[in-house]
Design a protein around this motif. Structure first.
Motif, PDB file in Angstrom:
ATOM      1  N   HIS A 497       0.832  -1.207   0.000  1.00  0.00           N
ATOM      2  CA  HIS A 497       0.000   0.000   0.000  1.00  0.00           C
ATOM      3  C   HIS A 497       0.866   1.257   0.000  1.00  0.00           C
ATOM      4  O   HIS A 497       0.567   2.233  -0.693  1.00  0.00           O
ATOM      5  CB  HIS A 497      -0.925   0.010   1.217  1.00  0.00           C
ATOM      6  CG  HIS A 497      -2.104  -0.901   1.092  1.00  0.00           C
ATOM      7  ND1 HIS A 497      -2.162  -2.137   1.703  1.00  0.00           N
ATOM      8  CD2 HIS A 497      -3.266  -0.774   0.408  1.00  0.00           C
ATOM      9  CE1 HIS A 497      -3.315  -2.708   1.413  1.00  0.00           C
ATOM     10  NE2 HIS A 497      -4.017  -1.912   0.634  1.00  0.00           N
ATOM     11  N   ALA A 498       1.945   1.244   0.794  1.00  0.00           N
ATOM     12  CA  ALA A 498       2.810   2.426   0.889  1.00  0.00           C
ATOM     13  C   ALA A 498       3.633   2.642  -0.369  1.00  0.00           C
ATOM     14  O   ALA A 498       4.162   3.734  -0.585  1.00  0.00           O
ATOM     15  CB  ALA A 498       3.736   2.289   2.097  1.00  0.00           C
ATOM     16  N   ALA A 499       3.753   1.605  -1.211  1.00  0.00           N
ATOM     17  CA  ALA A 499       4.593   1.705  -2.409  1.00  0.00           C
ATOM     18  C   ALA A 499       3.874   2.328  -3.597  1.00  0.00           C
ATOM     19  O   ALA A 499       4.518   2.687  -4.589  1.00  0.00           O
ATOM     20  CB  ALA A 499       5.086   0.308  -2.804  1.00  0.00           C
ATOM     21  N   LYS A 500       2.562   2.477  -3.511  1.00  0.00           N
ATOM     22  CA  LYS A 500       1.812   3.010  -4.644  1.00  0.00           C
ATOM     23  C   LYS A 500       2.310   4.416  -4.988  1.00  0.00           C
ATOM     24  O   LYS A 500       2.544   5.247  -4.120  1.00  0.00           O
ATOM     25  CB  LYS A 500       0.326   3.052  -4.328  1.00  0.00           C
ATOM     26  CG  LYS A 500      -0.535   3.446  -5.521  1.00  0.00           C
ATOM     27  CD  LYS A 500      -2.005   3.246  -5.206  1.00  0.00           C
ATOM     28  CE  LYS A 500      -2.859   3.638  -6.383  1.00  0.00           C
ATOM     29  NZ  LYS A 500      -2.798   5.077  -6.676  1.00  0.00           N
ATOM     30  N   GLY A 501       2.504   4.660  -6.276  1.00  0.00           N
ATOM     31  CA  GLY A 501       2.991   5.950  -6.734  1.00  0.00           C
ATOM     32  C   GLY A 501       4.501   6.038  -6.821  1.00  0.00           C
ATOM     33  O   GLY A 501       5.026   7.048  -7.290  1.00  0.00           O
ATOM     34  N   LEU A 502       5.215   4.986  -6.397  1.00  0.00           N
ATOM     35  CA  LEU A 502       6.671   4.980  -6.422  1.00  0.00           C
ATOM     36  C   LEU A 502       7.166   3.951  -7.431  1.00  0.00           C
ATOM     37  O   LEU A 502       6.405   3.137  -7.950  1.00  0.00           O
ATOM     38  CB  LEU A 502       7.229   4.660  -5.024  1.00  0.00           C
ATOM     39  CG  LEU A 502       6.746   5.589  -3.901  1.00  0.00           C
ATOM     40  CD1 LEU A 502       7.250   5.099  -2.556  1.00  0.00           C
ATOM     41  CD2 LEU A 502       7.204   7.016  -4.150  1.00  0.00           C
ATOM     42  N   GLU A 503       8.470   3.985  -7.720  1.00  0.00           N
ATOM     43  CA  GLU A 503       9.050   3.022  -8.658  1.00  0.00           C
ATOM     44  C   GLU A 503      10.530   2.852  -8.351  1.00  0.00           C
ATOM     45  O   GLU A 503      11.168   3.751  -7.801  1.00  0.00           O
ATOM     46  CB  GLU A 503       8.847   3.484 -10.102  1.00  0.00           C
ATOM     47  CG  GLU A 503       9.444   4.850 -10.407  1.00  0.00           C
ATOM     48  CD  GLU A 503       9.083   5.343 -11.807  1.00  0.00           C
ATOM     49  OE1 GLU A 503       9.932   5.207 -12.705  1.00  0.00           O
ATOM     50  OE2 GLU A 503       7.958   5.850 -11.989  1.00  0.00           O
ATOM     51  N   TRP A 504      11.059   1.681  -8.709  1.00  0.00           N
ATOM     52  CA  TRP A 504      12.469   1.356  -8.469  1.00  0.00           C
ATOM     53  C   TRP A 504      13.007   0.535  -9.638  1.00  0.00           C
ATOM     54  O   TRP A 504      12.244  -0.072 -10.392  1.00  0.00           O
ATOM     55  CB  TRP A 504      12.619   0.536  -7.194  1.00  0.00           C
ATOM     56  CG  TRP A 504      12.242   1.238  -5.933  1.00  0.00           C
ATOM     57  CD1 TRP A 504      13.043   1.991  -5.129  1.00  0.00           C
ATOM     58  CD2 TRP A 504      10.948   1.265  -5.305  1.00  0.00           C
ATOM     59  NE1 TRP A 504      12.338   2.479  -4.056  1.00  0.00           N
ATOM     60  CE2 TRP A 504      11.050   2.049  -4.140  1.00  0.00           C
ATOM     61  CE3 TRP A 504       9.705   0.697  -5.625  1.00  0.00           C
ATOM     62  CZ2 TRP A 504       9.978   2.271  -3.291  1.00  0.00           C
ATOM     63  CZ3 TRP A 504       8.622   0.918  -4.776  1.00  0.00           C
ATOM     64  CH2 TRP A 504       8.766   1.702  -3.623  1.00  0.00           C
ATOM     65  N   ASP A 505      14.333   0.522  -9.780  1.00  0.00           N
ATOM     66  CA  ASP A 505      14.947  -0.333 -10.802  1.00  0.00           C
ATOM     67  C   ASP A 505      14.728  -1.806 -10.502  1.00  0.00           C
ATOM     68  O   ASP A 505      14.533  -2.618 -11.407  1.00  0.00           O
ATOM     69  CB  ASP A 505      16.461  -0.058 -10.890  1.00  0.00           C
ATOM     70  CG  ASP A 505      16.773   1.266 -11.562  1.00  0.00           C
ATOM     71  OD1 ASP A 505      15.877   1.817 -12.230  1.00  0.00           O
ATOM     72  OD2 ASP A 505      17.911   1.749 -11.423  1.00  0.00           O
ATOM     73  N   ALA A 506      14.790  -2.173  -9.231  1.00  0.00           N
ATOM     74  CA  ALA A 506      14.670  -3.574  -8.830  1.00  0.00           C
ATOM     75  C   ALA A 506      13.680  -3.689  -7.692  1.00  0.00           C
ATOM     76  O   ALA A 506      13.743  -2.926  -6.729  1.00  0.00           O
ATOM     77  CB  ALA A 506      16.030  -4.135  -8.405  1.00  0.00           C
ATOM     78  N   VAL A 507      12.765  -4.653  -7.785  1.00  0.00           N
ATOM     79  CA  VAL A 507      11.743  -4.850  -6.764  1.00  0.00           C
ATOM     80  C   VAL A 507      11.686  -6.326  -6.383  1.00  0.00           C
ATOM     81  O   VAL A 507      11.646  -7.198  -7.256  1.00  0.00           O
ATOM     82  CB  VAL A 507      10.356  -4.388  -7.258  1.00  0.00           C
ATOM     83  CG1 VAL A 507       9.256  -4.807  -6.289  1.00  0.00           C
ATOM     84  CG2 VAL A 507      10.339  -2.866  -7.439  1.00  0.00           C
ATOM     85  N   PHE A 508      11.699  -6.583  -5.077  1.00  0.00           N
ATOM     86  CA  PHE A 508      11.471  -7.927  -4.543  1.00  0.00           C
ATOM     87  C   PHE A 508      10.074  -7.937  -3.916  1.00  0.00           C
ATOM     88  O   PHE A 508       9.816  -7.192  -2.972  1.00  0.00           O
ATOM     89  CB  PHE A 508      12.510  -8.274  -3.471  1.00  0.00           C
ATOM     90  CG  PHE A 508      13.913  -8.421  -3.992  1.00  0.00           C
ATOM     91  CD1 PHE A 508      14.389  -9.660  -4.394  1.00  0.00           C
ATOM     92  CD2 PHE A 508      14.748  -7.323  -4.086  1.00  0.00           C
ATOM     93  CE1 PHE A 508      15.688  -9.797  -4.879  1.00  0.00           C
ATOM     94  CE2 PHE A 508      16.047  -7.448  -4.564  1.00  0.00           C
ATOM     95  CZ  PHE A 508      16.519  -8.696  -4.962  1.00  0.00           C
TER      96      PHE A 508
END
Length: 692
Positions: A497-508
């Motif tokens: 839920h807290a990750a919505k609106g964000l982005e990263w090169d690598a996600v686990f």
């Protein structure tokens, strides 16, 4: 900027949004498709072509950070006068302005958190709740208020919504009623009452409504799938009857907050409410590789229900190929966390910045295992959702020092180098140094905060070499107001839920087991489908590297009864009952189940104990001279390679080496924290020290 220049660089669908300068307009924008770019260019194009004056525009979003980003982009596009605010900020501004005229007297005080008042209400009702229960009851009261249910209506509303209240329904209703009574007696407003009262003022006072509607004639609402009934009421009051210059933007596939009262029905029903509305779909995904996009489409493509099928957005990747998503199954959660930490460290060693890596999970309680594993692996991390960056004591102190230095005219130089050196000099007074402190803990966290400010100065100098300290302080103050924290150098740990609106090169994406995703209390078909959308949001956070994993048992040696999430069926390349390649704890540590203490034989669970190979309070022979020599060697290597000391070896790893005294590379490889890369890079040097 010339109006036509605003349209340059937009893809056909984005340009269609920008050119649709008259409402009503509905933009269905998939993840990574450039919706913010489209709507800011639409606003700028409308103002530059004279369709609307900038001060007549109100752009509404859900977070102060998103509002700040909108304002920043609009300034760059030549529309600096546009108001971009959250629902609450806009309502508070209007309520404060009109209060003396329509109400008079002392205005109520806005409360940031309900928990204190809920605690008082519970005590008045002779109920005893712990901190977590108070938080849950406060959230339940918030849901009742945004869905416009009074205390006496609450029990029936819970049944209709198939909710699982955090306490007995009757008790929650009693606390809710007492909460409202105490709030009125103390002349307090919570955020929901602020929206309700603003809408009431406009409804009951036509002259106020006329003034507001004359001020704002052109509306844009972002994340429209997250609007709740109370926000929709206020929006309708702002727009007023007979007006339709309204543009809404959203993605039904990213509806994940219905438990708070948000509903996608307003987005999906927009064309029915506004006949003749123009609808534009954004489906070109500029964020993720084709491999990530293919999986995202696969996850959401299995969504059930007529509405889901009718409004599905099939993303089309625009980036070059990248690695395939990886699926891993583990014996237990400890093994899963250990391997995620190992693989995160490997990505960092391969050149992926730590701040461009995220570990995402369903519930916050899952973070502890990853905090422990990352710390043991010597990987810095940042816990998202913890204390706000600009509220940290060291950040507040640093901003005060920088503000004072700016007033004193500390930076005489006007080039970028002068700004960087000045900021670093000021931050040194708050404890910043070029090299981070060893280990984790409070000292390391403080250094990371100050390092983020130093990095922000470097970024600003790169963007504008003429920027000085006053401009930097102004940037900090604007970011603080918008809670727009600079990126910290560490792997991000966050809930989905807290990750919505964000982005990263690598996600686990970790812990993808039945009972966790979907969560065990998702019982209705609608609740299960929201859990599927939550996984979709997680997948679409990744730009290139994506890993999905689950564990078959909770604890080492436990019964392996868990199953991977049903949402992965048919997407792993094989059926999800197959076990992909995984870390074998037995082979790595010489025994099945938990690693035993080499002194007393007790199973080891704490990360530092597993690294040492013994209980912390068990006796061990430590060659203190060797440990000092190893630390001196590490200091030289870290300085030479320009990396923090813990990246070479952590203190716990060096202590384990000093205690065990390995005699060969094979012995050294058995010590946790000495992987193949570090063995190849440092093994011979460490053995030389041991032999000396």
């Amino acid at each position: 900027m010339v109006a036509e220049g605003v349209l340059e660089g937009l893809d056909p669908d984005q340009r269609a949004v920008a050119e649709a300068v008259r409402g009503p307009v509905c933009v269905l924008a998939g993840a990574g498709t450039g919706k913010t770019r489209a709507i800011t260019h639409r606003i700028a194009y409308a103002t530059l072509t004279g369709v609307v004056a900038p001060q007549r525009v109100l752009a509404v979003t859900f977070t102060t950070r998103a509002a700040g980003e909108l304002r920043g982009r609009l300034r760059q596009l030549g529309a600096p006068g546009v108001q971009a605010r959250t629902f609450h900020a806009a309502a508070l501004r209007q309520l404060t302005y009109f209060w003396p005229r329509v109400v008079g007297g002392e205005p109520p005080r806005i409360i940031d958190s309900k928990i204190g008042l809920v605690a008082d209400a519970a005590r008045a009702c002779r109920l005893s709740y712990g901190r977590s229960e108070l938080r849950d009851v406060a959230s339940e009261i918030e849901w009742a208020k945004v869905t416009q249910h009074r205390p006496e209506d609450y029990p029936a509303a819970v049944v209709r919504a198939a909710r699982r209240p955090p306490a007995e329904v009757v008790d929650v209703a009693r606390v809710y009623a007492m909460y409202e009574q105490l709030r009125r007696e103390r002349n307090l407003l919570d955020f929901e009452e602020m929206l309700q009262l603003t809408a009431a003022v406009l409804t009951d006072h036509p002259e106020v409504a006329r003034q507001v509607r004359d001020q704002y004639r052109y509306f844009v609402v972002d994340e429209f799938q997250d609007v709740n009934p109370l926000q929709k009421l206020l929006l309708d009051t702002w727009v007023g009857p007979g007006r339709d210059d309204l543009c809404v933007v959203g993605d039904p596939n990213q509806t994940i907050y219905s438990f708070t009262g948000a509903t996608p029905s307003y987005l999906l029903g927009f064309t029915a409410e506004h006949p003749g509305a123009k609808t534009v779909k954004l489906t070109r995904d500029y964020r993720s590789t084709p491999q990530v996009v293919r999986l995202a489409n696969g996850v959401i493509g299995q969504a059930r229900g007529e509405a889901a099928r009718r409004h599905r957005l099939e993303l089309v990747a625009q980036r070059a190929d990248g690695p395939e998503p990886v699926f891993n199954e583990y014996d237990d959660e400890m093994a899963e966390a250990d391997d995620v930490a190992r693989r995160a460290r490997k990505l960092i060693e391969e050149g992926v910045p730590a701040r461009e890596i995220a570990v995402l999970y369903r519930i916050n309680a899952q973070s502890e295992a990853y905090e422990t594993a990352l710390a043991a692996a010597g990987v810095p991390y940042v816990l998202r959702g913890a204390e706000r960056f600009f509220e940290r004591p060291e950040v507040r102190e640093a901003v005060i020092r920088l503000r004072g230095a700016a007033r004193a005219g500390a930076d005489a130089e006007t080039d970028g180098t002068g700004l960087i050196l000045t900021v670093r000099h000021v931050l040194s007074g708050a404890g910043f140094s070029d090299r981070p402190p060893e280990g984790a803990g409070a000292a390391r966290a403080r250094w990371e905060s100050l390092a983020a400010l130093a990095q922000l100065a470097e970024d600003m100098a790169a963007d504008d070499p003429r920027a000085g300290l006053p401009e930097f302080v102004a940037e900090l103050e604007e970011r603080a107001a918008a809670q727009h924290a600079p990126p910290l150098e560490g792997v991000t740990l966050a809930s989905l839920h807290a990750a919505k609106g964000l982005e990263w090169d690598a996600v686990f994406l970790a812990g993808l087991a039945e009972g966790t995703l979907p969560i065990i209390y998702a019982e209705t078909p609608e609740q299960v489908e929201e859990e599927r959308r939550l996984l979709y949001v997680g997948v679409t956070r990744a730009r290139a590297h994506l890993s999905l994993s689950w564990a078959l048992s909770r604890s080492p040696g436990g019964a392996r009864r868990r199953k991977p999430s049903r949402f992965l069926d048919g997407l792993t390349g094989k059926t999800t009952t197959h076990t992909p390649a995984r870390v074998d704890r037995g082979k790595r540590r010489g025994a099945k189940g938990p690693q035993p203490c080499r002194v007393c034989g007790r199973p080891l669970t704490a990360a530092v104990e597993r690294k040492l190979g013994r209980c912390e309070d068990c006796p061990a022979e430590l060659n203190e001279g060797l440990l000092l020599a190893l630390k001196d060697w590490r200091t030289e290597v870290s300085a030479e390679q320009r990396v923090p000391a813990y990246v070479v070896f952590t203190d716990a790893t060096l202590q384990a080496i000093a205690e065990r005294g390995p005699e060969s590379l094979e012995d050294l490889a058995q010590i946790p924290g000495v992987g193949k890369t570090k063995l190849d890079r440092y093994g011979e040097a460490v053995l030389a020290l041991l032999n000396a």
